[in-house]
Design a protein around this motif. Sequence first.
Motif, PDB file in Angstrom:
ATOM      1  N   TYR A   1       8.344   5.491   2.063  1.00  0.00           N
ATOM      2  CA  TYR A   1       8.996   4.374   1.392  1.00  0.00           C
ATOM      3  C   TYR A   1       8.132   3.873   0.240  1.00  0.00           C
ATOM      4  O   TYR A   1       6.932   4.078   0.197  1.00  0.00           O
ATOM      5  N   ARG A   2       8.768   3.218  -0.687  1.00  0.00           N
ATOM      6  CA  ARG A   2       8.094   2.635  -1.848  1.00  0.00           C
ATOM      7  C   ARG A   2       7.144   1.533  -1.370  1.00  0.00           C
ATOM      8  O   ARG A   2       7.523   0.725  -0.520  1.00  0.00           O
ATOM      9  N   PRO A   3       5.919   1.474  -1.901  1.00  0.00           N
ATOM     10  CA  PRO A   3       4.982   0.431  -1.473  1.00  0.00           C
ATOM     11  C   PRO A   3       5.515  -0.968  -1.781  1.00  0.00           C
ATOM     12  O   PRO A   3       6.134  -1.183  -2.818  1.00  0.00           O
ATOM     13  N   PRO A   4       5.285  -1.920  -0.884  1.00  0.00           N
ATOM     14  CA  PRO A   4       5.734  -3.294  -1.118  1.00  0.00           C
ATOM     15  C   PRO A   4       4.820  -4.006  -2.112  1.00  0.00           C
ATOM     16  O   PRO A   4       3.718  -3.552  -2.398  1.00  0.00           O
ATOM     17  N   SER A   5       5.263  -5.139  -2.606  1.00  0.00           N
ATOM     18  CA  SER A   5       4.452  -5.978  -3.475  1.00  0.00           C
ATOM     19  C   SER A   5       3.185  -6.367  -2.717  1.00  0.00           C
ATOM     20  O   SER A   5       3.230  -6.539  -1.504  1.00  0.00           O
ATOM     21  N   PRO A   6       2.051  -6.435  -3.316  1.00  0.00           N
ATOM     22  CA  PRO A   6       1.745  -6.523  -4.740  1.00  0.00           C
ATOM     23  C   PRO A   6       1.481  -5.174  -5.407  1.00  0.00           C
ATOM     24  O   PRO A   6       1.057  -5.126  -6.541  1.00  0.00           O
ATOM     25  N   TYR A   7       1.713  -4.054  -4.717  1.00  0.00           N
ATOM     26  CA  TYR A   7       1.453  -2.746  -5.304  1.00  0.00           C
ATOM     27  C   TYR A   7       2.495  -2.450  -6.366  1.00  0.00           C
ATOM     28  O   TYR A   7       3.670  -2.746  -6.205  1.00  0.00           O
ATOM     29  N   VAL A   8       2.058  -1.825  -7.444  1.00  0.00           N
ATOM     30  CA  VAL A   8       2.929  -1.560  -8.580  1.00  0.00           C
ATOM     31  C   VAL A   8       3.674  -0.250  -8.352  1.00  0.00           C
ATOM     32  O   VAL A   8       3.069   0.770  -8.035  1.00  0.00           O
ATOM     33  N   SER A   9       4.969  -0.301  -8.492  1.00  0.00           N
ATOM     34  CA  SER A   9       5.817   0.872  -8.349  1.00  0.00           C
ATOM     35  C   SER A   9       7.065   0.628  -9.185  1.00  0.00           C
ATOM     36  O   SER A   9       7.737  -0.391  -9.015  1.00  0.00           O
ATOM     37  N   ASP A  10       7.371   1.529 -10.085  1.00  0.00           N
ATOM     38  CA  ASP A  10       8.506   1.352 -10.984  1.00  0.00           C
ATOM     39  C   ASP A  10       9.819   1.533 -10.215  1.00  0.00           C
ATOM     40  O   ASP A  10      10.158   2.654  -9.803  1.00  0.00           O
ATOM     41  N   PRO A  11      10.577   0.460 -10.005  1.00  0.00           N
ATOM     42  CA  PRO A  11      11.819   0.560  -9.234  1.00  0.00           C
ATOM     43  C   PRO A  11      12.901   1.377  -9.946  1.00  0.00           C
ATOM     44  O   PRO A  11      13.887   1.756  -9.329  1.00  0.00           O
ATOM     45  N   GLU A  12      12.705   1.663 -11.232  1.00  0.00           N
ATOM     46  CA  GLU A  12      13.674   2.468 -11.976  1.00  0.00           C
ATOM     47  C   GLU A  12      13.537   3.957 -11.661  1.00  0.00           C
ATOM     48  O   GLU A  12      14.448   4.731 -11.899  1.00  0.00           O
ATOM     49  N   LEU A  13      12.368   4.353 -11.155  1.00  0.00           N
ATOM     50  CA  LEU A  13      12.135   5.761 -10.838  1.00  0.00           C
ATOM     51  C   LEU A  13      12.461   6.030  -9.377  1.00  0.00           C
ATOM     52  O   LEU A  13      12.215   5.193  -8.515  1.00  0.00           O
ATOM     53  N   PRO A  14      12.995   7.213  -9.075  1.00  0.00           N
ATOM     54  CA  PRO A  14      13.277   7.530  -7.670  1.00  0.00           C
ATOM     55  C   PRO A  14      11.967   7.669  -6.889  1.00  0.00           C
ATOM     56  O   PRO A  14      10.955   8.109  -7.434  1.00  0.00           O
ATOM     57  N   TRP A  15      11.993   7.258  -5.634  1.00  0.00           N
ATOM     58  CA  TRP A  15      10.802   7.366  -4.786  1.00  0.00           C
ATOM     59  C   TRP A  15      10.777   8.750  -4.151  1.00  0.00           C
ATOM     60  O   TRP A  15      11.773   9.209  -3.601  1.00  0.00           O
ATOM     61  N   GLU A  16       9.639   9.424  -4.258  1.00  0.00           N
ATOM     62  CA  GLU A  16       9.458  10.730  -3.629  1.00  0.00           C
ATOM     63  C   GLU A  16       8.372  10.606  -2.580  1.00  0.00           C
ATOM     64  O   GLU A  16       7.246  10.215  -2.888  1.00  0.00           O
ATOM     65  N   SER A  17       8.705  10.928  -1.336  1.00  0.00           N
ATOM     66  CA  SER A  17       7.712  10.835  -0.274  1.00  0.00           C
ATOM     67  C   SER A  17       6.663  11.938  -0.451  1.00  0.00           C
ATOM     68  O   SER A  17       6.904  12.934  -1.130  1.00  0.00           O
ATOM     69  N   TYR A  18       5.514  11.740   0.147  1.00  0.00           N
ATOM     70  CA  TYR A  18       4.435  12.734   0.083  1.00  0.00           C
ATOM     71  C   TYR A  18       3.601  12.619   1.359  1.00  0.00           C
ATOM     72  O   TYR A  18       3.621  11.608   2.052  1.00  0.00           O
ATOM     73  N   ALA A  19       2.887  13.688   1.667  1.00  0.00           N
ATOM     74  CA  ALA A  19       1.982  13.687   2.811  1.00  0.00           C
ATOM     75  C   ALA A  19       0.586  13.321   2.328  1.00  0.00           C
ATOM     76  O   ALA A  19       0.145  13.764   1.266  1.00  0.00           O
ATOM     77  N   LEU A  20      -0.095  12.504   3.091  1.00  0.00           N
ATOM     78  CA  LEU A  20      -1.467  12.106   2.823  1.00  0.00           C
ATOM     79  C   LEU A  20      -2.329  12.743   3.906  1.00  0.00           C
ATOM     80  O   LEU A  20      -2.024  12.616   5.099  1.00  0.00           O
ATOM     81  N   ILE A  21      -3.391  13.452   3.495  1.00  0.00           N
ATOM     82  CA  ILE A  21      -4.197  14.236   4.433  1.00  0.00           C
ATOM     83  C   ILE A  21      -5.655  13.815   4.361  1.00  0.00           C
ATOM     84  O   ILE A  21      -6.218  13.670   3.282  1.00  0.00           O
ATOM     85  N   ALA A  22      -6.278  13.640   5.530  1.00  0.00           N
ATOM     86  CA  ALA A  22      -7.721  13.454   5.647  1.00  0.00           C
ATOM     87  C   ALA A  22      -8.284  14.809   6.068  1.00  0.00           C
ATOM     88  O   ALA A  22      -7.890  15.362   7.102  1.00  0.00           O
ATOM     89  N   VAL A  23      -9.176  15.368   5.247  1.00  0.00           N
ATOM     90  CA  VAL A  23      -9.687  16.721   5.463  1.00  0.00           C
ATOM     91  C   VAL A  23     -11.191  16.671   5.714  1.00  0.00           C
ATOM     92  O   VAL A  23     -11.937  16.093   4.930  1.00  0.00           O
TER      93      VAL A  23
END
Length: 141
Positions: A64-86
């Motif tokens: 999901y799109r990060p909530p405020s106060p994080y900046v995320s352009d609501p005009e752009l579609p949100w693309e999920s991604y995997a975050l990895i600790a290696v």
Amino acid sequence: MVAGWFTGHGDDFRLLGTRCSACAAVFFPREDAHCRNPGCSGGELLEVPLSRRGRVWSYTDSRYRPPSPYVSDPELPWESYALIAVELEYERIVVLGQAVPGVNATDLAVGTEVEVVPGVLCEDAETIWTTWHWRPAEVTR
């Protein structure tokens, strides 16, 4: 690109860290002021290329799109991604990063071997912001 965090292209792409000459502790992101090891009296900090490979230590996804106060352009579609600790192969430190596009959390498991590759964080008409991504390692070694 974050200056001093990585170097090279393709198969020569490497994250850069620093190693303390006194205690051999390795740091990423790099440390240029002092050794972060509380048991070390300090030594010269030398730039070192880090392992290209490691094993998944932990992972999650961003659906999901990060909530405020994080900046995320609501005009752009949100693309999920995997975050990895290696956990890096030789240094045994854990480095966080995104998976390459197309690799999701459902494609990963703790212990999966991955390798670091160049990636794009974002881009616009004038600038491409380069970063690193993790991708499942090829079996050929």
